[in-house]
Design an enzyme around this catalytic site. Structure first.
Site, mmCIF file in Angstrom:
data_model
loop_
_atom_site.group_PDB
_atom_site.id
_atom_site.type_symbol
_atom_site.label_atom_id
_atom_site.label_comp_id
_atom_site.label_asym_id
_atom_site.label_seq_id
_atom_site.Cartn_x
_atom_site.Cartn_y
_atom_site.Cartn_z
ATOM 1 N N PHE A 130 36.009 21.702 26.442
ATOM 2 C CA PHE A 130 35.902 20.564 25.682
ATOM 3 C C PHE A 130 34.536 19.673 26.191
ATOM 4 C CE2 PHE A 130 36.704 16.054 24.769
ATOM 5 C CZ PHE A 130 37.234 15.981 23.556
ATOM 6 N N ASP A 200 41.510 20.939 34.131
ATOM 7 C CA ASP A 200 42.079 19.916 32.922
ATOM 8 C C ASP A 200 43.090 20.285 32.026
ATOM 9 O OD1 ASP A 200 42.151 18.376 30.893
ATOM 10 O OD2 ASP A 200 39.765 18.149 30.427
ATOM 11 N N TYR A 225 47.581 10.454 26.629
ATOM 12 C CA TYR A 225 47.786 10.185 25.111
ATOM 13 C C TYR A 225 48.347 11.184 24.192
ATOM 14 C CZ TYR A 225 42.765 10.793 24.584
ATOM 15 O OH TYR A 225 41.696 11.409 24.595
ATOM 16 N N LYS A 226 48.218 12.459 24.638
ATOM 17 C CA LYS A 226 48.697 13.539 23.802
ATOM 18 C C LYS A 226 50.105 14.076 23.994
ATOM 19 C CE LYS A 226 43.726 15.782 23.573
ATOM 20 N NZ LYS A 226 43.143 14.667 24.581
ATOM 21 N N ARG A 379 43.569 22.917 13.008
ATOM 22 C CA ARG A 379 44.315 22.786 14.103
ATOM 23 C C ARG A 379 45.544 22.356 14.167
ATOM 24 N NH1 ARG A 379 42.402 19.969 19.671
ATOM 25 N NH2 ARG A 379 42.553 18.384 18.490
#
Length: 420
Positions: A130, A200, A225-226, A379
């Site tokens: 990322f 991560d 928040y995922k 995705r």
């Protein structure tokens, strides 16, 4: 034989996790396949946050730091989160954002490496990591005279590690492909080379089984928040292996990471343990929402916890792959996500050479919410807490119709928005 809608409904009826969906405010008519980017709101969150606003802030005012437990929130939430990543009590804090926390732990890891007799200055990561992780690593390497080495082929990561490697920095589940690294094997390879590892967990915490101590990991950060359903911009988290936690002072030495914040000592004395990875005053309202999200994961414990959630995640993604290939097989879609369970996170990514962005927008207009990642990735994330097998069947049926009718070619679906 391709699964039928009736069979999918039967699987939902026998699903031991099916009642967990009732914990979430899933909008009517929406099939939400973007929990890997922003989780669905828990039904408990509006009232709980309103209580924190009207009672704790509105009535309690400053007293609520003591009476409502605000001061202990980073550690209390950290203990809840610890159960999802194999960590123990007092080993995790919820605080700040993923990028900020990554800066803290990567800085600490580089300091540890530089303290060795033969200083190591290289950070190894993969080019498809990322971007924010790479930006943070690049800035720290620039500041410390180090070097960032990016590996193109994930299978070549272990072979890149050598006597110059200070830190291996990896995201456990790749955000673009859904491919999952072997945490145990790569941590062992890094340690064999004399390097430390930073993981991560943004795309794995709350979705796949993680055992940080079992893997002998050194540092980990992750997103709230995922899959943890903490709300947009929710605080992130930090874990440091107990053998390292007291060795270095992290660089953002704010007052909440002080041994005695309210002594107001002008000299910094780091708090014991993981609390030294705190920095400034915590965002109480955001932490309140995050706790509601964490509680939805803990509610799954009675039905088997992360092991049961992982099994359902794999079943959902297996079904999605099967249905896409049998029902949309001639439409130019290529599976990017690994088929092997051990190498797959909780998302499925498809590539298409033309129209990928517009196809996603056409699906969103139909209520099937996924997202697009440049240049050609559709995705889809599968949060087993609130998704069912009928959802998967219907989502693929919408995809088939969008492709078969060329609905995605309508001009409005090709207009780029700020967030994709």
């Amino acid at each position: 034989m391709t699964a039928t809608l009736a069979q999918c409904r039967d699987r939902d009826a026998s699903d031991p996790l099916r009642m967990l969906r009732e914990l979430f405010a899933v909008p009517p008519g929406v099939i939400y396949l973007d929990g890997n980017s922003l989780g669905v709101m828990p039904k408990s969150a509006p009232a709980r946050v309103a209580q924190a606003v009207s009672e704790e802030w509105g009535t309690g005012l400053i007293r609520s730091w003591n009476t409502a437990g605000w001061f202990e929130m980073p550690r209390r939430l950290g203990d809840k989160l610890a159960t999802l990543v194999g960590a123990g009590p007092g080993e995790v804090v919820c605080t700040d954002g993923t990028s900020i926390n990554l800066f803290k732990v990567l800085s600490a890891a580089l300091s540890m490496a530089a303290s060795n007799a033969s200083p190591r200055r290289t950070v190894v990561s993969e080019r498809s990591n990322f971007p924010t992780d790479l930006y943070i690593a690049e800035s720290l390497c620039r500041e410390r005279g180090g070097r960032l080495v990016l590996v193109d082929d994930p299978s070549g990561i272990a072979g890149t590690l050598n006597e110059e490697t200070a830190v291996l920095l990896l995201t456990h589940v790749n955000y673009r492909t859904g491919a999952m690294h072997d945490m145990h094997a790569l941590t062992r390879a890094a340690h064999d080379a004399g390097a430390l590892v930073v993981w991560d967990l943004a795309h794995s915490a709350g979705a796949v089984e993680v055992d940080l101590p079992g893997a002998d990991a050194d540092f980990a950060v992750g997103c709230g928040y995922k899959y943890l359903n903490g709300g947009p911009g929710a605080p992130a988290f930090v874990w440091v292996h107990p053998r390292h936690v007291a060795r270095f002072v992290q660089p953002l030495s704010g007052w909440f990471g002080h041994e005695a914040p309210f002594a107001f000592d002008p000299a910094y004395r780091p708090a014991a343990g993981i609390s030294r990875y705190l920095c400034g005053t915590q965002p109480v309202l955001a932490m309140t929402a995050l706790e509601c999200g964490l509680d939805t994961l803990l509610a799954a414990q009675a039905a088997g916890g992360m092991r049961a959630l992982r099994a359902k995640s794999l079943a959902l993604t297996d079904l999605f792959i099967e249905l896409v290939e049998t029902r949309c097989g001639a439409q130019g879609l290529t599976l990017v996500t690994p088929r092997e369970h051990a190498r797959r996170g909780s998302q499925v990514c498809l590539a298409r050479s033309d129209g990928a962005y517009a196809i996603v927008q056409a699906l969103i207009a139909r209520g099937v919410i996924g997202d697009f990642r440049a240049p050609d990735i559709l995705r889809f994330g599968f949060a087993p807490l609130y998704l069912g097998f009928e959802d998967v069947w219907n989502a693929v049926e919408h995809l088939r119709e969008v492709l078969a009718t060329a609905e995605w070619k309508r001009p409005e679906f090709d207009r780029r928005q700020a967030v994709t």
